[in-house]
Design an enzyme around this catalytic site. Structure first.
Site, PDB file in Angstrom:
ATOM      1  N   ARG A  26      78.966  53.557  15.958  1.00  0.00           N
ATOM      2  CA  ARG A  26      78.661  52.627  14.880  1.00  0.00           C
ATOM      3  C   ARG A  26      79.140  51.239  15.254  1.00  0.00           C
ATOM      4  O   ARG A  26      80.082  51.081  16.013  1.00  0.00           O
ATOM      5  CB  ARG A  26      79.256  53.056  13.541  1.00  0.00           C
ATOM      6  CG  ARG A  26      80.782  53.060  13.446  1.00  0.00           C
ATOM      7  CD  ARG A  26      81.416  51.731  13.169  1.00  0.00           C
ATOM      8  NE  ARG A  26      82.821  51.902  12.812  1.00  0.00           N
ATOM      9  CZ  ARG A  26      83.760  50.969  13.014  1.00  0.00           C
ATOM     10  NH1 ARG A  26      83.468  49.828  13.614  1.00  0.00           N
ATOM     11  NH2 ARG A  26      85.009  51.168  12.630  1.00  0.00           N
ATOM     12  N   GLU A  42      83.412  48.694   3.780  1.00  0.00           N
ATOM     13  CA  GLU A  42      84.444  47.768   4.272  1.00  0.00           C
ATOM     14  C   GLU A  42      83.793  46.517   4.856  1.00  0.00           C
ATOM     15  O   GLU A  42      84.304  45.400   4.701  1.00  0.00           O
ATOM     16  CB  GLU A  42      85.291  48.458   5.335  1.00  0.00           C
ATOM     17  CG  GLU A  42      86.388  47.582   5.886  1.00  0.00           C
ATOM     18  CD  GLU A  42      87.264  48.306   6.886  1.00  0.00           C
ATOM     19  OE1 GLU A  42      87.548  49.490   6.691  1.00  0.00           O
ATOM     20  OE2 GLU A  42      87.666  47.675   7.869  1.00  0.00           O
ATOM     21  N   ARG A  63      77.218  48.627   8.138  1.00  0.00           N
ATOM     22  CA  ARG A  63      77.617  49.486   9.249  1.00  0.00           C
ATOM     23  C   ARG A  63      76.333  50.136   9.742  1.00  0.00           C
ATOM     24  O   ARG A  63      75.609  50.736   8.937  1.00  0.00           O
ATOM     25  CB  ARG A  63      78.640  50.534   8.825  1.00  0.00           C
ATOM     26  CG  ARG A  63      80.051  49.975   8.495  1.00  0.00           C
ATOM     27  CD  ARG A  63      80.807  49.575   9.731  1.00  0.00           C
ATOM     28  NE  ARG A  63      82.107  48.953   9.453  1.00  0.00           N
ATOM     29  CZ  ARG A  63      83.241  49.627   9.311  1.00  0.00           C
ATOM     30  NH1 ARG A  63      83.245  50.945   9.349  1.00  0.00           N
ATOM     31  NH2 ARG A  63      84.376  48.963   9.086  1.00  0.00           N
ATOM     32  N   CYS A 107      88.210  43.689   8.754  1.00  0.00           N
ATOM     33  CA  CYS A 107      89.478  44.081   9.384  1.00  0.00           C
ATOM     34  C   CYS A 107      89.504  43.578  10.829  1.00  0.00           C
ATOM     35  O   CYS A 107      88.515  43.762  11.562  1.00  0.00           O
ATOM     36  CB  CYS A 107      89.619  45.601   9.356  1.00  0.00           C
ATOM     37  SG  CYS A 107      91.108  46.184  10.178  1.00  0.00           S
ATOM     38  N   ARG A 121      82.732  51.452  17.122  1.00  0.00           N
ATOM     39  CA  ARG A 121      83.562  52.635  17.294  1.00  0.00           C
ATOM     40  C   ARG A 121      82.634  53.752  17.747  1.00  0.00           C
ATOM     41  O   ARG A 121      81.716  54.151  17.026  1.00  0.00           O
ATOM     42  CB  ARG A 121      84.267  53.043  16.002  1.00  0.00           C
ATOM     43  CG  ARG A 121      85.307  54.137  16.227  1.00  0.00           C
ATOM     44  CD  ARG A 121      86.182  54.328  14.996  1.00  0.00           C
ATOM     45  NE  ARG A 121      85.642  55.321  14.115  1.00  0.00           N
ATOM     46  CZ  ARG A 121      85.856  56.634  14.239  1.00  0.00           C
ATOM     47  NH1 ARG A 121      86.585  57.099  15.240  1.00  0.00           N
ATOM     48  NH2 ARG A 121      85.335  57.487  13.374  1.00  0.00           N
ATOM     49  N   ARG A 124      91.499  60.703  15.332  1.00  0.00           N
ATOM     50  CA  ARG A 124      91.422  60.818  13.874  1.00  0.00           C
ATOM     51  C   ARG A 124      91.060  62.255  13.521  1.00  0.00           C
ATOM     52  O   ARG A 124      90.646  63.028  14.373  1.00  0.00           O
ATOM     53  CB  ARG A 124      90.334  59.876  13.290  1.00  0.00           C
ATOM     54  CG  ARG A 124      90.555  58.397  13.578  1.00  0.00           C
ATOM     55  CD  ARG A 124      89.494  57.497  12.921  1.00  0.00           C
ATOM     56  NE  ARG A 124      89.727  56.084  13.256  1.00  0.00           N
ATOM     57  CZ  ARG A 124      89.064  55.069  12.689  1.00  0.00           C
ATOM     58  NH1 ARG A 124      88.109  55.306  11.784  1.00  0.00           N
ATOM     59  NH2 ARG A 124      89.315  53.823  13.031  1.00  0.00           N
ATOM     60  N   GLU A 167      89.107  58.339   9.205  1.00  0.00           N
ATOM     61  CA  GLU A 167      90.401  57.690   9.175  1.00  0.00           C
ATOM     62  C   GLU A 167      91.287  58.284   8.081  1.00  0.00           C
ATOM     63  O   GLU A 167      90.795  58.632   7.003  1.00  0.00           O
ATOM     64  CB  GLU A 167      90.173  56.212   8.869  1.00  0.00           C
ATOM     65  CG  GLU A 167      91.367  55.346   9.157  1.00  0.00           C
ATOM     66  CD  GLU A 167      90.993  53.892   9.053  1.00  0.00           C
ATOM     67  OE1 GLU A 167      90.065  53.544   8.320  1.00  0.00           O
ATOM     68  OE2 GLU A 167      91.629  53.103   9.746  1.00  0.00           O
TER      69      GLU A 167
HETATM   70  P1  ADP Z   1      84.305  54.458  10.733  1.00  0.00           P
HETATM   71  O1  ADP Z   1      85.361  53.432  10.609  1.00  0.00           O
HETATM   72  O2  ADP Z   1      83.670  54.468  12.050  1.00  0.00           O
HETATM   73  O3  ADP Z   1      83.337  54.497   9.595  1.00  0.00           O
HETATM   74  P2  ADP Z   1      85.661  56.790   9.728  1.00  0.00           P
HETATM   75  O4  ADP Z   1      86.843  57.317  10.438  1.00  0.00           O
HETATM   76  O5  ADP Z   1      85.801  56.169   8.383  1.00  0.00           O
HETATM   77  O6  ADP Z   1      84.987  55.858  10.773  1.00  0.00           O
HETATM   78  O7  ADP Z   1      84.545  57.962   9.643  1.00  0.00           O
HETATM   79  C1  ADP Z   1      83.391  57.754   8.880  1.00  0.00           C
HETATM   80  C2  ADP Z   1      82.643  59.066   8.764  1.00  0.00           C
HETATM   81  O8  ADP Z   1      82.041  59.355  10.046  1.00  0.00           O
HETATM   82  C3  ADP Z   1      83.544  60.262   8.442  1.00  0.00           C
HETATM   83  O9  ADP Z   1      82.833  61.133   7.573  1.00  0.00           O
HETATM   84  C4  ADP Z   1      83.711  60.945   9.773  1.00  0.00           C
HETATM   85  O10 ADP Z   1      83.916  62.337   9.608  1.00  0.00           O
HETATM   86  C5  ADP Z   1      82.375  60.685  10.413  1.00  0.00           C
HETATM   87  N1  ADP Z   1      82.418  60.751  11.875  1.00  0.00           N
HETATM   88  C6  ADP Z   1      83.064  59.912  12.716  1.00  0.00           C
HETATM   89  N2  ADP Z   1      82.854  60.295  13.990  1.00  0.00           N
HETATM   90  C7  ADP Z   1      82.034  61.402  13.952  1.00  0.00           C
HETATM   91  C8  ADP Z   1      81.458  62.259  14.933  1.00  0.00           C
HETATM   92  N3  ADP Z   1      81.646  62.053  16.242  1.00  0.00           N
HETATM   93  N4  ADP Z   1      80.685  63.291  14.511  1.00  0.00           N
HETATM   94  C9  ADP Z   1      80.461  63.504  13.198  1.00  0.00           C
HETATM   95  N5  ADP Z   1      80.971  62.720  12.202  1.00  0.00           N
HETATM   96  C10 ADP Z   1      81.753  61.687  12.595  1.00  0.00           C
HETATM   97  N1  DAR Z   2      93.928  51.180   6.867  1.00  0.00           N
HETATM   98  C1  DAR Z   2      94.132  49.795   7.303  1.00  0.00           C
HETATM   99  C2  DAR Z   2      93.028  49.368   8.283  1.00  0.00           C
HETATM  100  C3  DAR Z   2      93.221  49.868   9.702  1.00  0.00           C
HETATM  101  C4  DAR Z   2      91.976  49.855  10.541  1.00  0.00           C
HETATM  102  N2  DAR Z   2      90.910  50.656   9.907  1.00  0.00           N
HETATM  103  C5  DAR Z   2      89.942  50.094   9.192  1.00  0.00           C
HETATM  104  N3  DAR Z   2      89.747  48.823   9.180  1.00  0.00           N
HETATM  105  N4  DAR Z   2      89.149  50.890   8.470  1.00  0.00           N
HETATM  106  C6  DAR Z   2      95.515  49.700   7.956  1.00  0.00           C
HETATM  107  O1  DAR Z   2      95.986  48.591   8.095  1.00  0.00           O
HETATM  108  O2  DAR Z   2      96.047  50.730   8.300  1.00  0.00           O
END
Ligand code: ADP
Ligand code: DAR
Length: 344
Positions: free
Chosen positions: A116, A215, A219, A261, A270, A299, A304
């Site tokens: 993404r 955020e 995205r 962020c 990412r 993660r 996250e």
């Molecule tokens: P981002 O900041 O990239 O949006 P998050 O950690 O918030 O990442 O994850 C967003 C969503 O994407 C979550 O539901 C997570 O489970 C999903 N996700 C992230 N990487 C993968 C992956 N490789 N395969 C399946 N789902 C994923």
């Molecule tokens: N949770 C905030 C942001 C960290 C990076 N992740 C983002 N931007 N989704 C922190 O300061 O931990």
């Protein structure tokens, strides 16, 4: 949150390890405490999340493009420490041919691949400072651009306001939609008027999706089962190209694509795999130490701040600024190949 007048710098508990608590020195506070951007965004607003959520990793959100210049005495060292670079950011490079191969050992462990990028529209404030009317305008512009996408990205946009609770929960559980709560974002004022102006675009085969006004304002996401990193990267590149032809994004030579962020500057990319690591998963501290040494982030499966289940981890690149898109994904591939060797 302890109240403090602009005259006094907020304090942090000993346990706090956020980059904010490290870099908000007395000198930085004195220099910036009274400043505000043209949109009226203040230092206090930028740091509120890290002051209230003392377990933050970073603790700051920018309210607009100007925040990155005006609050640079605080943000520049945070950016440098997180990315290992403060820019300048290289030109965009989505060339797929240069990607290394995912090893057979790694491919056998990869359950799914998601890449993404974040984008924000030029001439709008970011999530922490955007107004309700501006956020609806952003949703209108972005959802219109998404409706013009060619195959295989064609699909439907649905606003969160019209989504049933069941549909919402199902999409979140299937990793396609963002969650409805994030205390870090809430403290940073990014969840005002929720769920209004927020939504999800999903292609017919669900391999392409886009989040609106979470955020970041946009995205752009490619997600497939299995370890076809090259295929996911190529799909994302096609979508980014098609959307970039219709929308103007906030970009600076120094910091690349601007984001709410600081961790999402530069490529704002990412690239992650859900990877089964049954041996390394027996000691998560060891796994995280190996991952960090490889420039990777670990993660849980639900993103996250989530935990891992059954030794399956979300492994992704940490550095987003000062590298090209193809370098960031190549870094991930080299990293998961090494983790697979260590997991033998
Ligand atoms: P981002 O900041 O990239 O949006 P998050 O950690 O918030 O990442 O994850 C967003 C969503 O994407 C979550 O539901 C997570 O489970 C999903 N996700 C992230 N990487 C993968 C992956 N490789 N395969 C399946 N789902 C994923
Ligand atoms: N949770 C905030 C942001 C960290 C990076 N992740 C983002 N931007 N989704 C922190 O300061 O931990």
């Amino acid at each position: 949150m302890k109240s403090h007048s602009p005259a006094s710098k907020p304090s942090f508990p000993e346990s706090c390890t956020s980059l904010l608590s490290k870099h908000l020195t007395d000198a930085v506070w004195s220099a910036l405490a009274e400043k505000k951007t043209a949109a009226g965004f203040t230092l206090e607003q930028a740091i509120r999340s890290g002051v209230e959520q003392v377990d933050s990793g970073v603790g700051v959100y920018a309210g607009d493009a100007e925040s990155y210049d005006l609050f640079a005495p605080l943000l520049a060292p945070i950016i440098k420490e997180y990315h290992g670079s403060a820019g300048p950011h290289p030109a965009t490079d989505f060339s797929c041919d240069a990607l290394p191969e995912v090893s057979p050992e790694a491919a056998s462990r990869v359950i799914s691949t998601r890449i993404r990028v974040g984008r924000n529209l030029a001439n709008f404030p970011l999530g922490a400072a955007i107004s309700r009317v501006q956020r609806l305008d952003v949703e209108k512009q972005i959802s219109e651009a998404l409706s013009n996408l060619p195959p295989p990205m064609q699909g439907q946009y649905q606003s969160l306001s019209t989504m049933s609770a069941e549909q919402n929960e199902s999409l979140i559980a299937r990793h396609l939609l963002f969650k409805n709560e994030d205390r870090f974002m809430a403290s940073g004022n990014l969840m005002r008027d929720w769920p209004e102006g927020r939504g999800l675009f999903l292609s017919e085969d669900e391999s392409f999706s886009a989040w609106v006004n979470e955020e970041d304002q946009l995205r752009i996401i490619a997600l497939k089962q299995g370890g076809d990193v090259r295929g996911v990267f190529a799909l994302l590149a096609e979508a980014v190209t098609a959307l970039s032809a219709q929308l103007t994004f906030d970009f600076s030579e120094q910091l690349g694509y601007l984001a709410s962020c600081p961790t999402n500057l530069g490529t704002s990319m990412r690239a992650s795999v859900h990877m089964s690591l049954p041996v390394l998963g027996q000691n998560e501290k060891v796994l995280k130490r190996h991952a960090e040494a490889l420039g990777l982030q670990v993660r849980g499966q639900h993103g996250e701040h989530s935990v891992s289940e059954g030794a399956v981890y979300d492994i992704s690149n940490r550095m987003r600024l000062g590298v090209t898109e193809v370098a960031a994904v190549s870094h991930l591939i080299h990293g998961i190949n090494r983790l697979a060797e260590l997991d033998e």
